[in-house]
Design a protein around this motif. Structure first.
Motif, mmCIF file in Angstrom:
data_model
loop_
_atom_site.group_PDB
_atom_site.id
_atom_site.type_symbol
_atom_site.label_atom_id
_atom_site.label_comp_id
_atom_site.label_asym_id
_atom_site.label_seq_id
_atom_site.Cartn_x
_atom_site.Cartn_y
_atom_site.Cartn_z
ATOM 1 N N ALA A 219 21.200 -21.076 -0.043
ATOM 2 C CA ALA A 219 21.245 -21.791 1.228
ATOM 3 C C ALA A 219 20.751 -20.869 2.338
ATOM 4 N N LYS A 220 20.079 -21.439 3.311
ATOM 5 C CA LYS A 220 19.687 -20.669 4.490
ATOM 6 C C LYS A 220 20.767 -20.840 5.544
ATOM 7 N N ILE A 221 21.178 -19.716 6.118
ATOM 8 C CA ILE A 221 22.171 -19.723 7.186
ATOM 9 C C ILE A 221 21.545 -19.061 8.399
ATOM 10 N N THR A 222 21.730 -19.673 9.550
ATOM 11 C CA THR A 222 21.252 -19.088 10.800
ATOM 12 C C THR A 222 22.456 -18.613 11.600
ATOM 13 N N TYR A 223 22.457 -17.326 11.892
ATOM 14 C CA TYR A 223 23.475 -16.708 12.742
ATOM 15 C C TYR A 223 22.828 -16.511 14.107
ATOM 16 N N ILE A 224 23.493 -16.957 15.158
ATOM 17 C CA ILE A 224 22.961 -16.778 16.505
ATOM 18 C C ILE A 224 23.874 -15.812 17.247
ATOM 19 N N ALA A 225 23.323 -14.649 17.573
ATOM 20 C CA ALA A 225 24.077 -13.639 18.313
ATOM 21 C C ALA A 225 24.286 -14.137 19.739
ATOM 22 N N PHE A 226 25.242 -13.526 20.449
ATOM 23 C CA PHE A 226 25.537 -13.970 21.809
ATOM 24 C C PHE A 226 24.313 -13.902 22.719
ATOM 25 N N ASP A 227 23.430 -12.942 22.462
ATOM 26 C CA ASP A 227 22.229 -12.816 23.314
ATOM 27 C C ASP A 227 21.136 -13.822 22.946
ATOM 28 N N GLY A 228 21.406 -14.675 21.965
ATOM 29 C CA GLY A 228 20.449 -15.701 21.570
ATOM 30 C C GLY A 228 19.557 -15.327 20.396
ATOM 31 N N THR A 229 19.617 -14.074 19.955
ATOM 32 C CA THR A 229 18.816 -13.647 18.810
ATOM 33 C C THR A 229 19.287 -14.375 17.557
ATOM 34 N N GLU A 230 18.346 -14.904 16.801
ATOM 35 C CA GLU A 230 18.664 -15.621 15.567
ATOM 36 C C GLU A 230 18.385 -14.747 14.353
ATOM 37 N N TYR A 231 19.303 -14.800 13.413
ATOM 38 C CA TYR A 231 19.173 -14.097 12.139
ATOM 39 C C TYR A 231 19.271 -15.156 11.052
ATOM 40 N N VAL A 232 18.172 -15.384 10.344
ATOM 41 C CA VAL A 232 18.153 -16.380 9.281
ATOM 42 C C VAL A 232 18.193 -15.638 7.952
ATOM 43 N N VAL A 233 19.179 -15.970 7.129
ATOM 44 C CA VAL A 233 19.332 -15.283 5.840
ATOM 45 C C VAL A 233 19.445 -16.303 4.717
ATOM 46 N N GLU A 234 19.056 -15.868 3.529
ATOM 47 C CA GLU A 234 19.257 -16.674 2.340
ATOM 48 C C GLU A 234 20.544 -16.200 1.682
ATOM 49 N N ALA A 235 21.423 -17.140 1.403
ATOM 50 C CA ALA A 235 22.750 -16.812 0.891
ATOM 51 C C ALA A 235 22.975 -17.428 -0.480
ATOM 52 N N LYS A 236 23.521 -16.623 -1.384
ATOM 53 C CA LYS A 236 23.830 -17.106 -2.724
ATOM 54 C C LYS A 236 25.025 -18.046 -2.699
ATOM 55 N N ASP A 237 24.948 -19.077 -3.528
ATOM 56 C CA ASP A 237 26.077 -19.981 -3.678
ATOM 57 C C ASP A 237 27.294 -19.189 -4.158
ATOM 58 N N GLY A 238 28.451 -19.515 -3.601
ATOM 59 C CA GLY A 238 29.687 -18.857 -3.994
ATOM 60 C C GLY A 238 30.040 -17.663 -3.133
ATOM 61 N N SER A 239 29.059 -17.104 -2.421
ATOM 62 C CA SER A 239 29.345 -15.999 -1.500
ATOM 63 C C SER A 239 29.946 -16.600 -0.230
ATOM 64 N N THR A 240 30.337 -15.741 0.707
ATOM 65 C CA THR A 240 30.864 -16.262 1.968
ATOM 66 C C THR A 240 29.866 -16.031 3.088
ATOM 67 N N VAL A 241 30.052 -16.777 4.150
ATOM 68 C CA VAL A 241 29.205 -16.627 5.332
ATOM 69 C C VAL A 241 29.351 -15.208 5.872
ATOM 70 N N MET A 242 30.550 -14.644 5.817
ATOM 71 C CA MET A 242 30.792 -13.272 6.270
ATOM 72 C C MET A 242 30.050 -12.257 5.415
#
Length: 106
Positions: free
Chosen positions: A2-25
């Motif tokens: 799954a692709k997850i987009t993390y948006i930092a407070f300053d608006g910077t986006e970090y898009v990562v590919e995450a394995k099923d079963g792992s956590t967002v953290m």
């Protein structure tokens, strides 16, 4: 994956590919997303992985369990969409998930 987009407070986006079963953290830490400290390593014993789930994804991520709700009491600026990212398991249903890092963790 799954692709997850993390948006930092300053608006910077970090898009990562995450394995099923792992956590967002785990994926945030693995990809050096700023503001996700995860001091307890994902044991739901701190609130340093606090995120705001994008409103469009609240239903898909589900409700926090009672233990998570208790730990959110220690987070700053808790909002209705607040979650601890260590408690959100990645699945195909979360492909496209968007979470924001609170200012207090930025």
């Amino acid at each position: 994956m799954a692709k997850i987009t993390y948006i930092a407070f300053d608006g910077t986006e970090y898009v990562v590919e995450a394995k099923d079963g792992s956590t967002v953290m785990e994926n945030a830490v693995r990809n050096a997303v700023p503001g996700i400290e995860a001091e307890c390593g994902g044991a739901c014993a701190c609130a340093t992985c606090h995120v705001y789930v994008d409103p469009a994804w609240v239903e898909a991520t589900g409700e926090p369990e009672p233990m998570e709700e208790d730990m959110l009491d220690f987070a700053h600026d808790v909002q209705p969409t607040s979650r601890l990212s260590c408690q959100i398991r990645v699945s195909p249903a979360l492909d496209g998930l968007v979470v924001r890092v609170p200012e207090s963790q930025g």
